[in-house]
Design a protein around this motif. Structure first.
Motif, short mmCIF file in Angstrom:
data_model
loop_
_atom_site.label_atom_id
_atom_site.label_comp_id
_atom_site.label_asym_id
_atom_site.label_seq_id
_atom_site.Cartn_x
_atom_site.Cartn_y
_atom_site.Cartn_z
N MET A 218 0.83 -1.20 0.00
CA MET A 218 0.00 0.00 0.00
C MET A 218 0.87 1.25 0.00
SD MET A 218 -3.06 -1.12 2.61
CE MET A 218 -3.85 0.49 2.50
N ARG A 219 1.97 1.21 0.73
CA ARG A 219 2.89 2.35 0.77
C ARG A 219 3.49 2.60 -0.61
NH1 ARG A 219 7.72 1.35 4.74
NH2 ARG A 219 6.13 1.80 6.32
N VAL A 220 3.90 1.53 -1.27
CA VAL A 220 4.49 1.66 -2.60
C VAL A 220 3.45 2.17 -3.60
CG1 VAL A 220 5.55 0.39 -4.51
CG2 VAL A 220 6.25 -0.09 -2.17
N GLN A 221 2.22 1.63 -3.53
CA GLN A 221 1.19 2.04 -4.47
C GLN A 221 0.82 3.52 -4.30
OE1 GLN A 221 -0.88 -0.23 -6.99
NE2 GLN A 221 -0.33 1.86 -7.54
N ARG A 222 0.76 3.97 -3.04
CA ARG A 222 0.46 5.39 -2.80
C ARG A 222 1.58 6.29 -3.29
NH1 ARG A 222 -1.55 3.48 2.29
NH2 ARG A 222 0.47 4.00 3.22
N ASP A 247 16.40 4.75 -13.48
CA ASP A 247 17.73 5.20 -13.06
C ASP A 247 17.89 4.89 -11.57
OD1 ASP A 247 16.51 7.24 -11.50
OD2 ASP A 247 16.50 8.58 -13.22
N PRO A 248 19.12 5.03 -11.04
CA PRO A 248 19.35 4.71 -9.63
C PRO A 248 18.45 5.47 -8.66
CG PRO A 248 21.44 4.92 -10.79
CD PRO A 248 20.37 5.36 -11.75
N THR A 249 17.96 6.64 -9.07
CA THR A 249 17.07 7.40 -8.19
C THR A 249 15.81 6.62 -7.87
OG1 THR A 249 17.88 9.46 -9.17
CG2 THR A 249 15.83 9.58 -7.91
N VAL A 250 15.28 5.91 -8.86
CA VAL A 250 14.08 5.11 -8.64
C VAL A 250 14.36 4.01 -7.62
CG1 VAL A 250 12.40 3.58 -9.73
CG2 VAL A 250 13.20 5.61 -10.94
N LEU A 251 15.48 3.33 -7.77
CA LEU A 251 15.83 2.26 -6.83
C LEU A 251 16.08 2.82 -5.43
CD1 LEU A 251 18.09 -0.14 -8.91
CD2 LEU A 251 15.61 -0.05 -8.70
N ASN A 252 16.70 3.98 -5.36
CA ASN A 252 16.91 4.61 -4.05
C ASN A 252 15.58 4.93 -3.38
OD1 ASN A 252 19.69 4.50 -4.37
ND2 ASN A 252 19.85 6.58 -5.16
N PHE A 253 14.62 5.40 -4.18
CA PHE A 253 13.30 5.71 -3.64
C PHE A 253 12.60 4.44 -3.17
CE2 PHE A 253 8.72 6.91 -4.42
CZ PHE A 253 8.61 7.70 -3.28
N LEU A 254 12.68 3.37 -3.96
CA LEU A 254 12.08 2.11 -3.55
C LEU A 254 12.76 1.55 -2.30
CD1 LEU A 254 11.52 0.35 -7.00
CD2 LEU A 254 9.75 1.01 -5.35
N THR A 255 14.07 1.71 -2.23
CA THR A 255 14.79 1.28 -1.03
C THR A 255 14.28 2.03 0.19
OG1 THR A 255 16.78 0.76 -2.31
CG2 THR A 255 17.06 1.10 0.06
N PHE A 256 14.09 3.33 0.04
CA PHE A 256 13.56 4.15 1.13
C PHE A 256 12.17 3.66 1.55
CE2 PHE A 256 10.76 7.74 2.21
CZ PHE A 256 11.37 8.19 3.38
N LEU A 257 11.31 3.38 0.58
CA LEU A 257 9.95 2.91 0.90
C LEU A 257 9.98 1.58 1.64
CD1 LEU A 257 8.11 3.73 -2.45
CD2 LEU A 257 7.98 5.01 -0.30
N VAL A 258 10.85 0.67 1.20
CA VAL A 258 10.91 -0.65 1.83
C VAL A 258 11.46 -0.57 3.24
CG1 VAL A 258 12.01 -2.92 1.71
CG2 VAL A 258 11.06 -1.89 -0.36
N GLU A 259 12.47 0.27 3.44
CA GLU A 259 13.18 0.27 4.72
C GLU A 259 12.51 1.12 5.79
OE1 GLU A 259 17.22 1.35 3.95
OE2 GLU A 259 17.70 -0.58 2.99
N GLN A 260 11.48 1.88 5.44
CA GLN A 260 10.75 2.61 6.47
C GLN A 260 10.09 1.62 7.43
OE1 GLN A 260 10.56 6.18 6.97
NE2 GLN A 260 12.37 5.69 5.75
#
Length: 581
Positions: A218-222, A247-260
């Motif tokens: 749900m966090r990722v979808q939002r 680009d790496p920015t997308v993966l960094n953002f996904l990493t941030f979402l997962v690790e919260q």
């Protein structure tokens, strides 16, 4: 939703209310009802939205009382609001697809939001029409009855993950095929694997971890509302982005979402992820890669990242070729196991006098046309699920040799067989081992099980399995000691019978003082705990002399012998003979 907000240009005078229960805005839209007056007679919930001409809904222009009753709103709360305000976020992409296609031949299921925040599903038919230069959409919503409820349950099983309610791989597959036909559509796919999620599930249970997974999705979808998110495995999900690049920015953002942090009940979780990325490109034959193929490519890249212990991997054609070669080898190995082509070589173990006191059984693949080393086929068996069958095959060959060869049987030396983590995790491991030994009548003391330190990480069940082996009379050896998990906890919980010093330390003898300190410490530790010490990789006289002077009990390596066939190892027997170097 508020009825009136500061700065809202709408006023009560903006709306006309008919006595028949149909409501509409009068600002240029009176012809809606004259053209579609039938909506007031329909038993279904109906509303009309104006479109901006590019496939995007603007405001709600008309509603009937059935819709208001089903969703719990007053008419004035809906009129003039965005056409998506009553649609659940999971349904926004459905509305977008409907508007872009321009027509809908069959009703579709779509989730809406009740005024109290709960989700309500309707079977929705959508029809476009034009009044003057304005384009409108009329949505007719029918609540699910028993027939649709049964259909929905069937579709949920087919297209939605039962643990989270999110779409699964089948749904995403169908969605990508649909998008493929749209002109100008672009898709890039990121597959996300959650590290150690399976271990958390074993500890906290499916219910808790499914709830945690749901919160994450749900966090990722939002955060990425224009993407398609689907759960594709117990610890994996996929994000399909409507873009041609990652680009790496997308993966960094996904990493941030997962690790919260994720809080579920009284538990707090911080997850970590690895990524597999596939972006659109031409295939090797010059054709455009299908969107569905991008999904497969991202999962292949994800699994490659896991094997290489990398945080992320981008798909390349070489990954696919490597996977094809790996699977070809897998099928060859499976056939070899069925045909009995997997044999055993025995490497002798000797004591300080050079007398044979045991041997290690090593798997060998006897196929002259396509020779394959153990370093190649054993990792394949581990990864693709054949290691349990391979391990039982080696154990069966050893038991057969012990029974059918009188010299080996009378020598009374123990034979060591290797046992991997995945073998111990197999639910039938103990039962299968006992069945093989029982079929041949082999005493447990003749078989030593060698395991690496990694078996002690993350799973108490493995300790229980190993303890059962010891209780049955088998001895337990810790192979490659000092290179893996290296926790002294298992000395307390399990008390292994044998410690094998890894050959990387043995090779440092006479070269690296640190290696010599480590080896001496292992020997002293093992003896204090009542364990036998075996040094593997003994290749030179210096290795042998130094280890013997430090009190090492047993030696294994090319200094004495390479792995031998059954015929050749019999030359070392019976016990009491002193073979030549």
């Amino acid at each position: 939703m508020t009825q009136q907000r500061t700065g809202d240009a709408r006023t009560m005078d903006s709306f006309q209310v008919r006595q028949d229960g149909t409501f509409y805005t009068h600002q240029g839209f009176r012809d809606i009802l004259s053209a579609h007056c039938v909506i007031r007679y329909l038993p279904e919930a109906v509303y009309v939205c104006i479109e901006d001409g590019s496939g995007r809904l603007l405001s709600i222009a008309a509603v009937n009382d059935v819709l208001c009753r089903e969703l719990g709103y007053e008419p004035l709360e809906l009129l003039g609001q965005s056409g998506l305000c009553i649609v659940h976020p999971d349904g926004h992409h459905i509305v977008s697809e409907i508007c872009k296609q321009g027509e809908v031949s069959l009703p579709v299921e779509m989730p809406y939001v009740h005024r109290d925040g709960s989700a309500v599903s309707f079977e929705v038919a959508a029809n476009p029409f034009t009044v003057g230069d304005k384009r409108f959409w009329m949505f007719t919503c029918r609540p699910y009855g028993e027939r649709m409820g049964a259909w929905r349950k069937l579709m949920d099983r087919s297209y939605f993950d039962s643990g989270t309610g999110f779409p699964n791989e089948h749904w995403l597959h169908a969605k990508l095929m649909s998008l493929q036909s749209q002109k100008g559509a672009q898709i890039a796919v990121v597959a996300v694997g959650l590290n150690k999620f399976i271990g958390l599930r074993d500890s906290y249970g499916d219910e808790v971890m499914n709830e945690a997974f749901t919160n994450l999705l749900m966090r990722v979808q939002r955060a990425l509302p224009k993407s398609y998110v689907a759960r594709v495995a117990a610890d994996e999900f996929v994000v399909a982005l409507r873009t041609g690049t990652i680009d790496p920015t997308v993966l960094n953002f996904l990493t941030f979402l997962v690790e919260q942090p994720i809080r579920v009940r009284e538990f707090n979780f911080r997850l970590q992820a690895r990524f597999g990325v596939a972006v659109p490109d031409e295939s090797e034959d010059g054709t455009k890669v299908a969107f569905v193929e991008l999904l497969h490519q991202s999962l292949l890249a994800l699994h490659s990242a896991g094997e290489a212990s990398l945080n992320s991997t981008w798909y390349t054609p070489s990954l696919k070729r490597g996977m094809e070669e790996k699977h070809a080898l897998y099928f060859r190995l499976m056939e070899a196991l069925d045909k009995g082509q997997i044999g055993v070589a025995y490497q002798p173990k000797v004591d300080a006098t050079g007398r044979i006191v045991g041997a290690e059984a090593l798997a060998r693949w006897h196929e002259p046309r396509f020779p394959c080393s153990p370093g190649t086929f054993i990792p394949i068996a581990e990864e693709l699920g054949l290691i349990h069958k391979l391990g039982l095959r080696v154990l069966g060959v050893v038991c057969r040799d012990l029974v059918h060869n009188d010299v080996l049987a009378m020598a009374n030396i123990p034979i060591s067989v290797n046992c991997s983590v995945r073998q111990l995790d197999h639910p039938d491991f103990l039962r299968n081992v006992q069945a093989v030994l029982g079929n041949y009548g082999i005493p447990p003391r003749r078989i030593v099980f060698e395991v690496t330190e990694s078996v002690f990480a993350d799973s108490g069940r493995r300790l229980s399995v190993l303890q059962s082996l010891q209780d049955s009379g088998h001895r337990l050896a810790i192979d490659d000691f000092g290179t893996g998990y290296s926790s002294f906890r298992y000395f307390r919980d399990l008390a292994p019978d044998i410690l094998k010093i890894d050959q990387s330390f043995v090779r440092g003898i006479g070269i690296d003082p640190k290696c010599e300190i480590i080896v001496s410490s292992i020997i002293d530790l093992a003896h204090h705990l009542g364990a036998i010490v075996v040094a593997e990789g003994v290749e030179t006289d210096l290795h042998y002399t130094w280890l013997r002077e430090r009190g090492c009990d047993v030696f294994q390596g090319y200094r004495f012998s390479r792995p031998l066939s059954l015929h050749d190892i019999l030359k070392w027997l019976p016990v009491g003979s002193t073979p030549s170097k």
